[in-house]
Design a protein around this motif. Structure first.
Motif, PDB file in Angstrom:
ATOM      1  N   GLN A  74       0.842  -1.206   0.000  1.00  0.00           N
ATOM      2  CA  GLN A  74       0.000   0.000   0.000  1.00  0.00           C
ATOM      3  C   GLN A  74       0.877   1.256   0.000  1.00  0.00           C
ATOM      4  N   GLY A  75       2.094   1.088  -0.492  1.00  0.00           N
ATOM      5  CA  GLY A  75       3.051   2.208  -0.331  1.00  0.00           C
ATOM      6  C   GLY A  75       3.097   3.178  -1.481  1.00  0.00           C
ATOM      7  N   TRP A  76       2.045   3.300  -2.283  1.00  0.00           N
ATOM      8  CA  TRP A  76       2.162   4.161  -3.465  1.00  0.00           C
ATOM      9  C   TRP A  76       2.293   5.645  -3.115  1.00  0.00           C
ATOM     10  N   VAL A  77       1.739   6.052  -1.971  1.00  0.00           N
ATOM     11  CA  VAL A  77       1.848   7.470  -1.599  1.00  0.00           C
ATOM     12  C   VAL A  77       3.307   7.829  -1.312  1.00  0.00           C
ATOM     13  N   SER A  78       3.963   6.958  -0.541  1.00  0.00           N
ATOM     14  CA  SER A  78       5.366   7.246  -0.223  1.00  0.00           C
ATOM     15  C   SER A  78       6.215   7.162  -1.487  1.00  0.00           C
ATOM     16  N   LEU A 127       5.263   7.854  -4.564  1.00  0.00           N
ATOM     17  CA  LEU A 127       5.012   9.069  -5.355  1.00  0.00           C
ATOM     18  C   LEU A 127       5.754  10.260  -4.742  1.00  0.00           C
ATOM     19  N   SER A 128       5.664  10.377  -3.394  1.00  0.00           N
ATOM     20  CA  SER A 128       6.337  11.501  -2.720  1.00  0.00           C
ATOM     21  C   SER A 128       7.827  11.453  -3.021  1.00  0.00           C
ATOM     22  N   ASN A 137       9.328  10.076  -5.542  1.00  0.00           N
ATOM     23  CA  ASN A 137       9.583  10.420  -6.952  1.00  0.00           C
ATOM     24  C   ASN A 137       9.529  11.922  -7.173  1.00  0.00           C
TER      25      ASN A 137
END
Ligand code: UDP
Ligand code: MG
Length: 331
Positions: free
Chosen positions: A266-270, A272-273, A275
């Motif tokens: 579930q780590g897509w937010v981190s 994206l941040s 990147n």
């Protein structure tokens, strides 16, 4: 060591739209200089003023041969105007000061006394006054704090371009061929015996401040680029640190996956941040390189810093025994 009483003195005054100040400054200098030496010149560098600065200097020069003027072909900025003054001044001692009487001429006898006692450079230190804006003060304090931690030279905080220079120091500064003149850094760079004198900075006598926030920031960044390669090293240090963290992160992730725990699921937010952050850092550092390359581009063109439109007055005659003064300075 003491220096002779018989010396010639050049006062360099870069002036941009200072028509309302030149007469008052000349009058005050005319009161203070004669008891110090008979041989002095007041050299106004008119930096492409849009007002009647130069016309007033011409009128003053016609009345008094000790007042000289150089008018530049356009506005080249305070530092380049100062460079023109240093190139043209002939005195054994040179003092640079502003035209607006914010640099009190009353300090000059003390500066000369310090020179006579053996100092080669007398810097000055501006005490903050009600005229200094709190925001500007904070910015300048921040600038000096960062600068003095990262640059090759140590600046004296709040030290303006009001200073005395012995002839050898003027020659040393003129021999530094860079186009980007940042005298607040160049003066500590040349060394010699230097001292500092504090003074209370009064408000402008007349006219308006031409150092806008933009000009001040440009000067700060010019100073940074010309005496520090910190900006060029920073990407390496930060890039290395980020790489180490990223490598550890990968190792830990592999280990967790091997143990059946999937931290990135579930780590897509981190992700994206991270990147976006790395994109920002990359662009910032490309921008920093751009700043340095821009300065290199300017330096390699080796264009003259200024062009003289007109010179008036009689430059100080070089003294026959000027070497005596120079040698006594070396003793
Ligand atoms: N000056 C100059 N060229 C410029 C801007 C300023 O020769 O493009 C001169 C100005 O006439 C003054 C000195 O530099 O004698 C300092 O400028 P100012 O008083 O505007 O700055 P501040 O004292 O407020 O820092
Ligand atoms: Mg001023």
């Amino acid at each position: 060591m003491s220096r002779p009483d018989d010396f010639s003195l050049s006062i360099i005054v870069p002036s941009y739209n200072e028509g309302a100040c030149v007469e008052q400054l000349t009058q005050e200098l005319g009161r203070i200089l004669p008891p110090l030496t008979k041989r002095f010149e007041i050299l106004f560098i008119d930096d492409g003023s849009k007002d009647d600065t130069f016309a007033r200097v011409v009128a003053l020069s016609q009345k008094d041969s000790r007042i000289n003027g150089i008018s530049l072909s356009r506005n080249v900025g305070h530092m380049a105007a100062l460079a023109c003054g240093l190139d043209a001044a002939r005195g054994d001692v040179v003092i640079t000061m502003d035209a607006d009487l914010q640099h009190p001429p009353e300090l000059i006898p003390d500066m000369i006394a310090a020179w006579q006692s053996g100092y080669d450079v007398v810097n000055t230190l501006r005490h903050n006054t009600a005229t200094t804006k709190a925001s500007g003060d904070l910015l300048s304090r921040l600038f000096y704090a960062i600068y003095n931690r990262t640059a090759d030279v140590k600046l004296i905080p709040h030290s303006p371009d009001y200073r005395l220079l012995d002839r050898r120091c003027v020659d040393a500064l003129c021999s530094m061929t860079e186009r980007l003149k940042f005298f607040r850094g160049m003066v500590p760079y040349i060394g010699f015996r230097q001292t500092t004198m504090p003074f209370e900075c009064p408000p402008r006598f007349a006219g308006e401040r031409s150092y806008t926030l933009r000009k001040s920031l440009t000067l700060a960044y010019d100073g940074m680029v010309s005496f520090s390669d910190f900006g060029l090293k920073l990407p390496f240090v930060l890039g290395l640190a980020i790489s180490v963290v990223a490598f550890l992160y990968i190792l830990v992730s592999i280990a967790l996956v091997a143990m059946g725990i999937t931290p990135l699921a579930q780590g897509w937010v981190s992700l994206l941040s991270f990147n976006v952050l790395s994109l920002g850092l990359n662009l910032t550092f490309i921008g920093v390189f751009g700043l340095y390359i821009g300065k290199i581009f300017n330096e390699v063109k080796r264009r003259p810093l200024y062009f003289v439109q007109q010179s008036i007055g009689q430059p100080l005659a070089p003294r026959a025994s000027s070497d005596t003064i120079r040698d006594s300075g070396l003793a």
